[in-house]
Design a protein around this motif. Structure first.
Motif, mmCIF file in Angstrom:
data_model
loop_
_atom_site.group_PDB
_atom_site.id
_atom_site.type_symbol
_atom_site.label_atom_id
_atom_site.label_comp_id
_atom_site.label_asym_id
_atom_site.label_seq_id
_atom_site.Cartn_x
_atom_site.Cartn_y
_atom_site.Cartn_z
ATOM 1 N N CYS A 1 9.820 -23.721 -24.927
ATOM 2 C CA CYS A 1 11.077 -23.736 -24.167
ATOM 3 C C CYS A 1 11.563 -22.312 -23.909
ATOM 4 O O CYS A 1 12.173 -22.018 -22.888
ATOM 5 N N GLY B 1 9.449 -19.626 -23.948
ATOM 6 C CA GLY B 1 8.367 -18.788 -23.420
ATOM 7 C C GLY B 1 7.823 -17.798 -24.431
ATOM 8 O O GLY B 1 7.453 -16.673 -24.084
ATOM 9 N N GLN C 1 2.773 -14.067 -20.486
ATOM 10 C CA GLN C 1 3.002 -14.578 -19.115
ATOM 11 C C GLN C 1 2.768 -16.087 -19.047
ATOM 12 O O GLN C 1 3.529 -16.822 -18.415
ATOM 13 N N LYS D 1 5.636 -17.849 -20.726
ATOM 14 C CA LYS D 1 6.827 -17.823 -19.845
ATOM 15 C C LYS D 1 6.679 -18.853 -18.732
ATOM 16 O O LYS D 1 7.635 -19.554 -18.374
ATOM 17 N N ALA D 2 5.463 -18.934 -18.174
ATOM 18 C CA ALA D 2 5.249 -19.906 -17.079
ATOM 19 C C ALA D 2 5.487 -21.327 -17.597
ATOM 20 O O ALA D 2 6.149 -22.135 -16.930
ATOM 21 N N TRP D 3 4.991 -21.654 -18.802
ATOM 22 C CA TRP D 3 5.213 -22.998 -19.348
ATOM 23 C C TRP D 3 6.681 -23.241 -19.669
ATOM 24 O O TRP D 3 7.165 -24.376 -19.616
ATOM 25 N N SER D 4 7.403 -22.161 -19.977
ATOM 26 C CA SER D 4 8.820 -22.351 -20.329
ATOM 27 C C SER D 4 9.623 -22.864 -19.132
ATOM 28 O O SER D 4 10.655 -23.494 -19.293
ATOM 29 N N GLU D 5 9.128 -22.586 -17.908
ATOM 30 C CA GLU D 5 9.816 -23.121 -16.715
ATOM 31 C C GLU D 5 9.814 -24.655 -16.797
ATOM 32 O O GLU D 5 10.808 -25.308 -16.536
ATOM 33 N N ILE D 6 8.653 -25.219 -17.164
ATOM 34 C CA ILE D 6 8.534 -26.680 -17.222
ATOM 35 C C ILE D 6 9.231 -27.229 -18.470
ATOM 36 O O ILE D 6 10.067 -28.131 -18.396
ATOM 37 N N GLY E 1 11.488 -25.864 -20.428
ATOM 38 C CA GLY E 1 12.930 -25.596 -20.418
ATOM 39 C C GLY E 1 13.648 -26.563 -19.484
ATOM 40 O O GLY E 1 14.726 -27.075 -19.799
ATOM 41 N N GLU E 2 13.053 -26.795 -18.320
ATOM 42 C CA GLU E 2 13.664 -27.705 -17.338
ATOM 43 C C GLU E 2 13.728 -29.126 -17.903
ATOM 44 O O GLU E 2 14.752 -29.802 -17.828
#
Ligand code: UDP
Length: 396
Positions: free
Chosen positions: A311, A313, A366, A369-374, A376-377
């Motif tokens: 969450c 990243g 990186q 962080k990219a997975w945190s977009e999903i 976290g959302e």
């Protein structure tokens, strides 16, 4: 408005991801009566639920020496203990439905005995018939499980036999391992799902769920600046491991990093003779908030810890202990957000090198962080989705 009884195994990892959903149900006017051990009273009462302390003799779940068969035996003993001492109390609450976590077999038994609709909430991967059949690690466990089941059947005093004679409940190995309900909510992202679960449509992945992000705390967050921050924790069940903490100090003491270490409530911090100046050691830290300040997480690969890191990243050095954590660690490595090592063979040299690699190769950060977009959302609405699913299922 309805009334629900929640039953949980007494474990932070089993309770934490359920709390935001409980608070959401309370907000919608549901009356929630939550059975757990006294240790969890404070966090459960924060949701607005009514806390009820479990009665009985067994109050601790633990995985000793990573022995999953002993763990199953403990869960069965606890099932008899908790039914013997709490079933009448649950009945007296007159609930409309029952919600239990996926390891809480007495929750499922209580729902059957009281003829209540029930939902299972999972803080980790579901164990299913297909996952057992397709996972090499699970297949290796199977012969021992079958031997255990046969011995239990024969032993007149086994928990399984007592469950049958006192309650008429006949659990077979599949019930014990799978513990499924008509609705099963999984508190992680579908991205964590190994492909083998695709066929099971009673499992609904609602996303990770954090409840303590804003928790007020006396932890010195303002000291965590100017240097890279490494956080190490083995969670709450495997934390009693002083050798590992010594290893971290040997590997990362006097380095360019700030290191925060959570060692668990069973470890006496004063036993560490020389704590390096760059280390902050606590028995427990506000992890869901702390991860927002962290560059790398050294973790035992518990599902909650991994969800929470993704969450925010944060890339991970994964040190799984048993079958479930190994599957989680493999998935994080596949997602490109970490490296996995064998904790039994870990050396301080290997630890130091791996930390350096994870922090200097920007691809790990990186990817995380990219997975945190999903993650976290999904986290923003997982409790709402879970409450919707529970109420829809119960009304049906
Ligand atoms: N946790 C915490 N402070 C600590 C250590 C752990 O708040 O110092 C929380 C962590 O945020 C997570 C849970 O305890 O929600 C641990 O769950 P996980 O599934 O990662 O591991 P388990 O303890 O069940 O093995």
């Amino acid at each position: 408005m309805g009334k629900a009884v929640f039953c949980n195994i007494p474990a932070h990892g089993g309770i934490n991801p359920l709390l935001a959903t409980v608070a959401e149900l309370v907000r919608r006017g549901e009356e929630i009566v939550y059975f757990a051990t006294e240790e969890f009273r404070e966090k459960i009462e924060k949701t607005g639920a009514l806390f009820r302390p479990y009665k009985g003799k067994i109050d601790k779940v633990e995985v000793i020496n990573n022995d999953m068969i002993k763990f199953v035996d403990l869960l069965l003993e606890m099932t008899v203990d908790k039914l013997d001492h709490n079933l009448d109390d649950i009945r007296r609450e007159e609930p409309d439905y029952l919600v239990h976590d996926s390891m809480c077999m007495w929750g499922k038994c209580a729902a059957t005995l009281l003829d209540l609709p029930a939902v299972s909430l999972m803080h980790t991967y579901p164990t299913t018939e297909t996952s057992m059949a397709l996972s090499f690690d699970a297949l290796r466990l199977l012969p021992g499980m079958i031997r255990y089941a046969v011995a239990s059947r024969r032993d007149p005093n086994s928990a399984e036999r007592r469950l049958k004679s006192s309650y008429g409940i006949d659990l077979d190995l599949r019930d014990i391992l799978v513990n499924r309900q008509g609705l099963n909510l999984v508190f992680t992202s579908k991205c964590m799902e190994p492909k083998i679960y695709d066929s099971e449509d009673t499992y609904c992945f609602v996303g990770p769920s954090l409840f303590f992000r804003e928790d007020a705390s006396t932890f010195p967050f303002s000291d965590l600046s100017g240097r890279k921050v490494v956080y190490a924790s083995l969670g709450t069940v495997h934390s009693d491991n002083p050798r590992f903490y010594e290893l971290c100090m040997e590997a990362l003491g006097e380095s360019e990093y700030l290191v925060v270490m959570s060692v668990g409530r069973g470890v006496d911090i004063s036993q560490f003779a020389e704590v390096p100046e760059n280390f902050t050691i606590r028995r427990s830290v506000p992890q869901q908030k702390l991860l927002g300040f962290v560059d790398l997480f050294i973790t035992h690969s518990g599902m909650n810890s991994v969800n929470e890191a993704l969450c925010y990243g944060v890339p991970m050095l994964l040190l799984p202990h048993h079958i479930e954590q190994k599957a989680i660690a493999r998935r994080v490595v596949r997602l490109g957000a970490g490296l996995s090592l064998k904790i039994e063979k870990l050396t301080s040299d290997e630890l130091r090198r791996s930390v350096k690699r994870l922090l200097s190769d920007s691809r790990f950060g990186q990817r995380a962080k990219a997975w945190s977009e999903i993650f976290g959302e999904e986290e923003k609405t997982s409790h709402i989705r879970a409450a919707d699913e529970i109420l829809r299922f119960i009304q049906r």
